[in-house]
Motif scaffolding. Structure first.
Motif, PDB file in Angstrom:
ATOM      1  N   ARG A   1       7.119   1.753  16.661  1.00  0.00           N
ATOM      2  CA  ARG A   1       6.958   0.406  16.103  1.00  0.00           C
ATOM      3  C   ARG A   1       5.504   0.137  15.783  1.00  0.00           C
ATOM      4  NH1 ARG A   1      10.654  -3.721  19.523  1.00  0.00           N
ATOM      5  NH2 ARG A   1      12.503  -3.443  18.241  1.00  0.00           N
ATOM      6  N   ARG A   2       5.218   0.037  14.498  1.00  0.00           N
ATOM      7  CA  ARG A   2       3.848  -0.199  14.071  1.00  0.00           C
ATOM      8  C   ARG A   2       3.851  -1.249  12.964  1.00  0.00           C
ATOM      9  NH1 ARG A   2       5.162   4.771  13.555  1.00  0.00           N
ATOM     10  NH2 ARG A   2       4.750   4.784  11.324  1.00  0.00           N
ATOM     11  N   VAL A   3       2.979  -2.231  13.104  1.00  0.00           N
ATOM     12  CA  VAL A   3       2.841  -3.271  12.077  1.00  0.00           C
ATOM     13  C   VAL A   3       1.346  -3.448  11.825  1.00  0.00           C
ATOM     14  CG1 VAL A   3       4.981  -4.506  12.688  1.00  0.00           C
ATOM     15  CG2 VAL A   3       2.862  -5.083  13.870  1.00  0.00           C
ATOM     16  N   TYR A   4       1.004  -4.172  10.760  1.00  0.00           N
ATOM     17  CA  TYR A   4      -0.429  -4.380  10.522  1.00  0.00           C
ATOM     18  C   TYR A   4      -0.725  -5.841  10.210  1.00  0.00           C
ATOM     19  CZ  TYR A   4       0.357  -4.460   5.463  1.00  0.00           C
ATOM     20  OH  TYR A   4       0.781  -4.787   4.201  1.00  0.00           O
ATOM     21  N   VAL A   5      -1.994  -6.178  10.383  1.00  0.00           N
ATOM     22  CA  VAL A   5      -2.499  -7.524  10.116  1.00  0.00           C
ATOM     23  C   VAL A   5      -3.676  -7.390   9.174  1.00  0.00           C
ATOM     24  CG1 VAL A   5      -3.786  -9.450  11.177  1.00  0.00           C
ATOM     25  CG2 VAL A   5      -1.752  -8.532  12.312  1.00  0.00           C
ATOM     26  N   VAL A   6      -3.711  -8.220   8.140  1.00  0.00           N
ATOM     27  CA  VAL A   6      -4.894  -8.255   7.283  1.00  0.00           C
ATOM     28  C   VAL A   6      -5.776  -9.395   7.790  1.00  0.00           C
ATOM     29  CG1 VAL A   6      -5.798  -8.296   4.940  1.00  0.00           C
ATOM     30  CG2 VAL A   6      -3.449  -7.514   5.340  1.00  0.00           C
ATOM     31  N   ASN A   7      -6.949  -9.046   8.280  1.00  0.00           N
ATOM     32  CA  ASN A   7      -7.889 -10.040   8.814  1.00  0.00           C
ATOM     33  C   ASN A   7      -9.048 -10.217   7.829  1.00  0.00           C
ATOM     34  OD1 ASN A   7      -9.039 -11.812  10.737  1.00  0.00           O
ATOM     35  ND2 ASN A   7     -10.245 -10.149  11.642  1.00  0.00           N
ATOM     36  N   LYS A   8      -9.716 -11.348   7.939  1.00  0.00           N
ATOM     37  CA  LYS A   8     -10.868 -11.690   7.080  1.00  0.00           C
ATOM     38  C   LYS A   8     -10.431 -11.796   5.616  1.00  0.00           C
ATOM     39  CE  LYS A   8     -14.189  -9.433  10.200  1.00  0.00           C
ATOM     40  NZ  LYS A   8     -15.478  -8.811  10.363  1.00  0.00           N
ATOM     41  N   VAL A   9      -9.296 -12.402   5.412  1.00  0.00           N
ATOM     42  CA  VAL A   9      -8.792 -12.592   4.046  1.00  0.00           C
ATOM     43  C   VAL A   9      -9.633 -13.658   3.339  1.00  0.00           C
ATOM     44  CG1 VAL A   9      -6.842 -13.567   2.749  1.00  0.00           C
ATOM     45  CG2 VAL A   9      -6.446 -11.808   4.484  1.00  0.00           C
ATOM     46  N   ASN A  10     -10.082 -13.322   2.147  1.00  0.00           N
ATOM     47  CA  ASN A  10     -10.882 -14.259   1.360  1.00  0.00           C
ATOM     48  C   ASN A  10     -10.207 -14.420  -0.009  1.00  0.00           C
ATOM     49  OD1 ASN A  10     -12.810 -15.298  -0.499  1.00  0.00           O
ATOM     50  ND2 ASN A  10     -14.430 -14.825   0.972  1.00  0.00           N
ATOM     51  N   LYS A  11      -9.502 -15.529  -0.159  1.00  0.00           N
ATOM     52  CA  LYS A  11      -8.697 -15.730  -1.373  1.00  0.00           C
ATOM     53  C   LYS A  11      -9.567 -15.781  -2.635  1.00  0.00           C
ATOM     54  CE  LYS A  11      -4.362 -16.629   0.269  1.00  0.00           C
ATOM     55  NZ  LYS A  11      -4.102 -17.540   1.403  1.00  0.00           N
ATOM     56  N   ASN A  12     -10.795 -16.323  -2.503  1.00  0.00           N
ATOM     57  CA  ASN A  12     -11.659 -16.423  -3.684  1.00  0.00           C
ATOM     58  C   ASN A  12     -12.004 -15.045  -4.236  1.00  0.00           C
ATOM     59  OD1 ASN A  12     -11.674 -19.173  -3.467  1.00  0.00           O
ATOM     60  ND2 ASN A  12     -13.562 -19.215  -2.235  1.00  0.00           N
ATOM     61  N   PHE A  13     -12.383 -14.139  -3.342  1.00  0.00           N
ATOM     62  CA  PHE A  13     -12.722 -12.788  -3.784  1.00  0.00           C
ATOM     63  C   PHE A  13     -11.491 -12.055  -4.296  1.00  0.00           C
ATOM     64  CE2 PHE A  13     -16.580 -12.732  -0.745  1.00  0.00           C
ATOM     65  CZ  PHE A  13     -17.421 -13.160  -1.763  1.00  0.00           C
ATOM     66  N   MET A  14     -10.351 -12.331  -3.663  1.00  0.00           N
ATOM     67  CA  MET A  14      -9.114 -11.658  -4.087  1.00  0.00           C
ATOM     68  C   MET A  14      -8.705 -12.126  -5.482  1.00  0.00           C
ATOM     69  SD  MET A  14      -6.849 -11.647  -0.645  1.00  0.00           S
ATOM     70  CE  MET A  14      -7.102 -10.412   0.630  1.00  0.00           C
ATOM     71  N   SER A  15      -8.856 -13.417  -5.716  1.00  0.00           N
ATOM     72  CA  SER A  15      -8.355 -13.966  -6.989  1.00  0.00           C
ATOM     73  C   SER A  15      -9.177 -13.481  -8.188  1.00  0.00           C
ATOM     74  CB  SER A  15      -8.320 -15.495  -6.944  1.00  0.00           C
ATOM     75  OG  SER A  15      -9.630 -15.972  -6.803  1.00  0.00           O
ATOM     76  N   VAL A  16     -10.446 -13.101  -7.957  1.00  0.00           N
ATOM     77  CA  VAL A  16     -11.236 -12.589  -9.078  1.00  0.00           C
ATOM     78  C   VAL A  16     -11.233 -11.047  -9.126  1.00  0.00           C
ATOM     79  CG1 VAL A  16     -12.722 -14.628  -9.312  1.00  0.00           C
ATOM     80  CG2 VAL A  16     -13.430 -12.764  -7.771  1.00  0.00           C
ATOM     81  N   GLY A  17     -10.438 -10.458  -8.257  1.00  0.00           N
ATOM     82  CA  GLY A  17     -10.209  -9.011  -8.365  1.00  0.00           C
ATOM     83  C   GLY A  17     -11.261  -8.132  -7.726  1.00  0.00           C
ATOM     84  N   VAL A  18     -12.165  -8.709  -6.917  1.00  0.00           N
ATOM     85  CA  VAL A  18     -13.173  -7.835  -6.282  1.00  0.00           C
ATOM     86  C   VAL A  18     -12.706  -7.298  -4.928  1.00  0.00           C
ATOM     87  CG1 VAL A  18     -15.193  -8.731  -7.513  1.00  0.00           C
ATOM     88  CG2 VAL A  18     -14.476  -9.826  -5.384  1.00  0.00           C
ATOM     89  N   LEU A  19     -11.660  -7.900  -4.386  1.00  0.00           N
ATOM     90  CA  LEU A  19     -11.037  -7.363  -3.166  1.00  0.00           C
ATOM     91  C   LEU A  19      -9.543  -7.240  -3.425  1.00  0.00           C
ATOM     92  CD1 LEU A  19     -12.622  -9.399  -0.185  1.00  0.00           C
ATOM     93  CD2 LEU A  19     -13.119  -7.057  -0.844  1.00  0.00           C
ATOM     94  N   PRO A  20      -8.889  -6.231  -2.832  1.00  0.00           N
ATOM     95  CA  PRO A  20      -7.445  -6.114  -3.044  1.00  0.00           C
ATOM     96  C   PRO A  20      -6.706  -7.332  -2.491  1.00  0.00           C
ATOM     97  CG  PRO A  20      -8.194  -4.587  -1.340  1.00  0.00           C
ATOM     98  CD  PRO A  20      -9.421  -5.183  -1.940  1.00  0.00           C
ATOM     99  N   THR A  21      -5.678  -7.771  -3.192  1.00  0.00           N
ATOM    100  CA  THR A  21      -4.892  -8.918  -2.728  1.00  0.00           C
ATOM    101  C   THR A  21      -3.924  -8.455  -1.636  1.00  0.00           C
ATOM    102  OG1 THR A  21      -3.140  -8.498  -4.311  1.00  0.00           O
ATOM    103  CG2 THR A  21      -4.921  -9.954  -5.053  1.00  0.00           C
ATOM    104  N   VAL A  22      -3.351  -9.429  -0.934  1.00  0.00           N
ATOM    105  CA  VAL A  22      -2.388  -9.080   0.126  1.00  0.00           C
ATOM    106  C   VAL A  22      -1.208  -8.339  -0.493  1.00  0.00           C
ATOM    107  CG1 VAL A  22      -0.848 -10.013   1.900  1.00  0.00           C
ATOM    108  CG2 VAL A  22      -3.142 -10.963   1.628  1.00  0.00           C
ATOM    109  N   GLU A  23      -0.806  -8.754  -1.705  1.00  0.00           N
ATOM    110  CA  GLU A  23       0.307  -8.074  -2.370  1.00  0.00           C
ATOM    111  C   GLU A  23      -0.041  -6.600  -2.653  1.00  0.00           C
ATOM    112  OE1 GLU A  23       1.320  -9.707  -6.126  1.00  0.00           O
ATOM    113  OE2 GLU A  23       3.398  -8.991  -6.009  1.00  0.00           O
ATOM    114  N   GLN A  24      -1.259  -6.378  -3.138  1.00  0.00           N
ATOM    115  CA  GLN A  24      -1.677  -4.987  -3.383  1.00  0.00           C
ATOM    116  C   GLN A  24      -1.723  -4.187  -2.077  1.00  0.00           C
ATOM    117  OE1 GLN A  24      -5.290  -6.058  -5.410  1.00  0.00           O
ATOM    118  NE2 GLN A  24      -4.503  -5.474  -7.411  1.00  0.00           N
ATOM    119  N   ILE A  25      -2.171  -4.856  -1.013  1.00  0.00           N
ATOM    120  CA  ILE A  25      -2.274  -4.164   0.285  1.00  0.00           C
ATOM    121  C   ILE A  25      -0.884  -3.775   0.785  1.00  0.00           C
ATOM    122  CG2 ILE A  25      -2.909  -4.479   2.727  1.00  0.00           C
ATOM    123  CD1 ILE A  25      -5.294  -6.214   1.654  1.00  0.00           C
ATOM    124  N   THR A  26       0.089  -4.663   0.583  1.00  0.00           N
ATOM    125  CA  THR A  26       1.453  -4.316   1.051  1.00  0.00           C
ATOM    126  C   THR A  26       1.989  -3.103   0.284  1.00  0.00           C
ATOM    127  OG1 THR A  26       2.430  -5.948  -0.417  1.00  0.00           O
ATOM    128  CG2 THR A  26       2.101  -6.631   1.846  1.00  0.00           C
TER     129      THR A  26
END
Ligand SMILES: Nc1ncnc2c1ncn2[C@@H]1O[C@H](COP(=O)(O)OP(=O)(O)O)[C@@H](O)[C@H]1O
Ligand SMILES: [Mg+2]
Length: 240
Positions: free
Chosen positions: A166-191
């Protein structure tokens, strides 16, 4: 028998200890009996995040060496209904145990607590092998950065090979501003990248950082979105 939750990551500094402290505080607030065990051998810090550094007298090596019984080394967090911490040693060279000894300690903790939350080390090494012994569930913490994701995947493979199903993951330090402009992967991309189920996300928030440094897990501040976030994560953990 309690569940042993192993908090892990490939890359360091992604927020394992902060996550362990806040998850432990959330479950402990609900009256579930929680032991927070610092197994980042040689690099103790969970006691500081929980504001209990002045109360630590004995550590995990004292228990493993039979110097004191487990209950003497557990430090109660009096702010919470039912949470205790077990500190790690600051001296890595003192930590000379085999896996059976660690499993024995974990079995004793499981028999007394509903949840044993083990704050693990970063990286793939012998410390990881020891700290993850007999875990029921691994929670792999990652940040939304490609280096962290790649390392998380490596840890996932290592823990799978080790028999932790049983293994699950957590995305920590999520920054929606950086994600929305494409400089960090979005949660959807991470999944799409990670091969295991997502347990939850935690925003980047200086309040989390500052609160932990003051020895106060942020979930103890009632009514904020982080408390609600951890509440949902705790619900899922209980249901797993
Ligand atoms: N969600 C977050 N938002 C802001 N800062 C965070 C967050 N999570 C962790 N931090 C900060 O990141 C740093 C590393 O966190 P820590 O829990 O010690 O990581 P690890 O245990 O993985 O090494 C600390 O300074 C901590 O306060
Ligand atoms: Mg840590």
């Amino acid at each position: 028998m309690g569940k042993l939750i192993f908090i892990s990551s490939g890359k360091g500094g992604v927020g394992k200890s902060i996550f362990a402290a806040n998850l432990g505080a959330t479950l402990g607030e609900r009256g579930l009996r929680v032991a927070l065990v610092d197994m980042n051998i040689g690099l103790r810090n969970l006691d500081i995040y929980m504001g209990l550094e002045n109360n630590v007298v004995f550590d995990v090596t004292d228990v493993l060496n039979g110097v004191v019984p487990l209950e003497k080394a557990l430090v109660r967090d009096k702010r919470l209904q039912a949470a205790w911490i077990l500190a790690t040693t600051q001296r890595k060279e003192k930590f000379q145990y085999d896996e059976d000894q660690i499993c024995g300690l974990y079995a004793e903790l499981r028999s007394r607590f509903d949840f044993v939350i083990v704050d693990g080390p970063a990286g793939v090494n012998n410390e990881l092998r020891m700290a993850s012994a007999s875990a029921d569930l691994a929670v792999i913490i990652t940040t939304p950065e490609y280096v962290s994701l790649r390392d998380a995947d490596m840890i996932d493979q290592t823990l799978r090979a080790r028999g932790i199903g049983r293994r699950v993951y957590v995305v920590n330090k999520v920054n929606k501003n950086f994600m929305s402009v494409g400089v960090l992967p979005t949660v959807e991309q991470i999944t799409g990248i990670m091969k295991i189920p997502l347990l939850g996300v935690v925003q980047y928030d200086d309040a989390i950082h500052l609160s932990a440094n003051a020895g106060y897990p942020i979930v103890l501040q009632k009514g904020n979105y982080i408390e609600r976030n951890f509440g949902k994560i705790a619900d899922r953990i209980i249901a797993l």
